[in-house]
Write a protein that holds these residues in place. Sequence first.
Motif, mmCIF file in Angstrom:
data_model
loop_
_atom_site.group_PDB
_atom_site.id
_atom_site.type_symbol
_atom_site.label_atom_id
_atom_site.label_comp_id
_atom_site.label_asym_id
_atom_site.label_seq_id
_atom_site.Cartn_x
_atom_site.Cartn_y
_atom_site.Cartn_z
ATOM 1 N N ARG A 77 -2.802 -5.723 -6.234
ATOM 2 C CA ARG A 77 -2.598 -4.587 -5.341
ATOM 3 C C ARG A 77 -1.112 -4.374 -5.043
ATOM 4 O O ARG A 77 -0.654 -3.226 -4.882
ATOM 5 C CB ARG A 77 -3.358 -4.814 -4.040
ATOM 6 N N SER A 78 -0.357 -5.448 -5.002
ATOM 7 C CA SER A 78 1.059 -5.355 -4.624
ATOM 8 C C SER A 78 1.977 -5.111 -5.815
ATOM 9 O O SER A 78 3.091 -4.615 -5.649
ATOM 10 C CB SER A 78 1.492 -6.650 -3.910
ATOM 11 N N GLU A 80 3.954 -3.769 -8.925
ATOM 12 C CA GLU A 80 4.411 -2.527 -9.531
ATOM 13 C C GLU A 80 5.543 -2.863 -10.494
ATOM 14 O O GLU A 80 6.180 -3.910 -10.357
ATOM 15 C CB GLU A 80 4.901 -1.537 -8.464
ATOM 16 N N PRO A 81 5.804 -2.009 -11.462
ATOM 17 C CA PRO A 81 6.897 -2.306 -12.398
ATOM 18 C C PRO A 81 8.239 -2.526 -11.707
ATOM 19 O O PRO A 81 9.063 -3.314 -12.190
ATOM 20 C CB PRO A 81 6.942 -1.061 -13.288
ATOM 21 N N ASP A 82 8.443 -1.875 -10.563
ATOM 22 C CA ASP A 82 9.736 -1.971 -9.885
ATOM 23 C C ASP A 82 9.905 -3.241 -9.061
ATOM 24 O O ASP A 82 11.035 -3.600 -8.715
ATOM 25 C CB ASP A 82 9.928 -0.756 -8.960
ATOM 26 N N ASN A 83 8.788 -3.925 -8.728
ATOM 27 C CA ASN A 83 8.934 -5.097 -7.854
ATOM 28 C C ASN A 83 8.448 -6.383 -8.500
ATOM 29 O O ASN A 83 8.353 -7.417 -7.828
ATOM 30 C CB ASN A 83 8.181 -4.879 -6.534
ATOM 31 N N ILE A 102 2.247 -4.736 -16.645
ATOM 32 C CA ILE A 102 2.234 -4.148 -15.307
ATOM 33 C C ILE A 102 2.657 -2.688 -15.457
ATOM 34 O O ILE A 102 3.761 -2.397 -15.916
ATOM 35 C CB ILE A 102 3.194 -4.898 -14.376
ATOM 36 N N ASN A 104 2.390 1.549 -13.813
ATOM 37 C CA ASN A 104 2.205 2.334 -12.602
ATOM 38 C C ASN A 104 0.733 2.693 -12.416
ATOM 39 O O ASN A 104 0.070 3.170 -13.336
ATOM 40 C CB ASN A 104 3.032 3.627 -12.681
ATOM 41 N N GLY A 105 0.229 2.440 -11.194
ATOM 42 C CA GLY A 105 -1.156 2.760 -10.894
ATOM 43 C C GLY A 105 -2.151 1.740 -11.399
ATOM 44 O O GLY A 105 -3.354 2.021 -11.435
ATOM 45 N N TYR A 107 -3.453 -1.000 -10.149
ATOM 46 C CA TYR A 107 -4.509 -1.369 -9.205
ATOM 47 C C TYR A 107 -5.507 -0.233 -9.023
ATOM 48 O O TYR A 107 -6.725 -0.462 -8.980
ATOM 49 C CB TYR A 107 -3.887 -1.759 -7.858
ATOM 50 N N ASP A 445 5.919 7.713 -16.869
ATOM 51 C CA ASP A 445 5.112 6.778 -16.085
ATOM 52 C C ASP A 445 5.242 7.023 -14.597
ATOM 53 O O ASP A 445 4.295 6.847 -13.829
ATOM 54 C CB ASP A 445 5.535 5.336 -16.395
ATOM 55 N N SER A 446 6.430 7.378 -14.155
ATOM 56 C CA SER A 446 6.680 7.474 -12.721
ATOM 57 C C SER A 446 5.922 8.608 -12.063
ATOM 58 O O SER A 446 5.772 8.626 -10.851
ATOM 59 C CB SER A 446 8.184 7.646 -12.466
#
Length: 540
Positions: A77-78, A80-83, A102, A104-105, A107, A445-446
């Motif tokens: 759930r947590s 994302e590609p950025d984190n 990993i 985007n989206g 979860y 993707d974003s």
Amino acid sequence: MTSRNGFKRKVCYYYDAEIGNFYYGKKHPMKPHRIRMTHELVLMYGLYRKMEVYRPHKANEEEMSRFHSSEYIRTLRSLEPDNMHNFGPQINSFLAGEDCPIFNGMYEFCQISAGGSISGAIKLNKKATDIAINWAGGLHHAKKAEASGFCYVNDIVLGIIELLKYHQRVLYIDIDVHHGDGVEEAFYITDRVMTVSFHKFGKNFFPETGDLKDIGAERGKHYAINVPLNDGIDDLSFESIFQPVVSKVIETYRPNVIVLQCGADSLTGDRLGVFNLTLKGHGKCLEFVKGFDIPLLILGGGGYTKKNVARCWTYETAIALNTDLPNDLPQNDYFEYYAPDFKLHISPSNAFNQNPYQNLEKIKATIFENLRSIPHAPSVQMRDIPNNFTLIKHDNDDDSDIDMDDDDGGDDPEVRISQQRSDRHILPDNELSDSEDEGDGRRDDSCHLISQPTQPKKPKVEQQPMVVVATNAGAATAADDLSQSPSSTTTTNPLSSALMHTTTSSSSSSSSSTTSSSTTTTTTNGLAVNLTSPEAATNV
């Protein structure tokens, strides 16, 4: 549709228009867009007129944690590609390798896939349908705390757990070219679920499991059936082993409900598959299983040549509806994908069939011998069936959770459901017309969750009376703990591998006694599970 016994059979179909927007990556073989292509053909062939079309609820963390570990689901759930760099080495234990990137989206993709299978199971439990279809499901490789083989959340296991609330015995059949290892592992030590997998087996072919000698353990011994096959198997050879094995299994096990995973990577010409099945050969499996007139949950799975996946699942939707389709494909938003012939059916290749008749006969003989070792229709004990229709509360929903029934909207006629909450489960007009592609002009993707076009190309929903409000928005409670026979010397839970970490307490209005349970821990195939044994159980 009508069964062979002359009874009309009801079919419901789950689809969320957002599913086609998710994107594993440019070079990744898994393309959720194939499900949108399937839905487009379902629309253009007019199949939607013959079944109820539902948008599934998005499974929440509690529902997915009935099988998966809470820590694993919270991580999904947590992430994302950025984190992803914030999670450190912990992430490697959950998402190892390049198969499960990993994106985007991620979860939300899992929520939609799992929600469709759970919703279909609830429909079957409620006897509100005879056949439920969720082509976004069938992700059979995911483990309790590990993503595997493009699969993050095992919607099949979650659907089966839901079915086990009402059904004593569940039969799972898998015709994906890859072994259904995640489902088999989940139910490896229980007799409540029999798993039957027809797959390619060999060294260096993922997941390298599913040998003929893998038959289950403890109370689940002989309840796991594996049919290992070699490259190039064609329609006739596949039928010659599928139908006798499934017939014998159903005769012996007498399931109350069947879950069929229709992975399309067993088709000829698949990017990752090695079989040589046509749509007719693949579809015969569904037609044969459907002929037993047992409640049926139909799921998707693998399939990496998109145009053939869409062909296959459209054809099999028609089989579920007892409808013949013309071979000429109708005009649709992806018509050019089906060049050069623009036909529904595909031809087999000239691949050599490495499955001689003698080998298939030996496999059948071994399986039949194992089946003789189990009792016919094993009896079970179950606790009282819990409530199971709760509208899932969203974070931005101010209304409290309200139990909803498919027939009358809830047990309390004085309790009203807000229009906003009810609208969430009506298929909106534009969901029957979205046609965005993932080709050169695809969004990046974003922005993969851009809202759908406001001007649909298909008839509006209000002109299509089969699109109805879906009120089966998920299960309200955790899955039941199921006990063994009182005569047994031990009180371990026969469904322990599926109900990993769920604790359920129940109370009766006529009694103030409390059901207690004792919990131990064991490991099966590297899978740590909790064994919970309720001291109070009632016969079903």
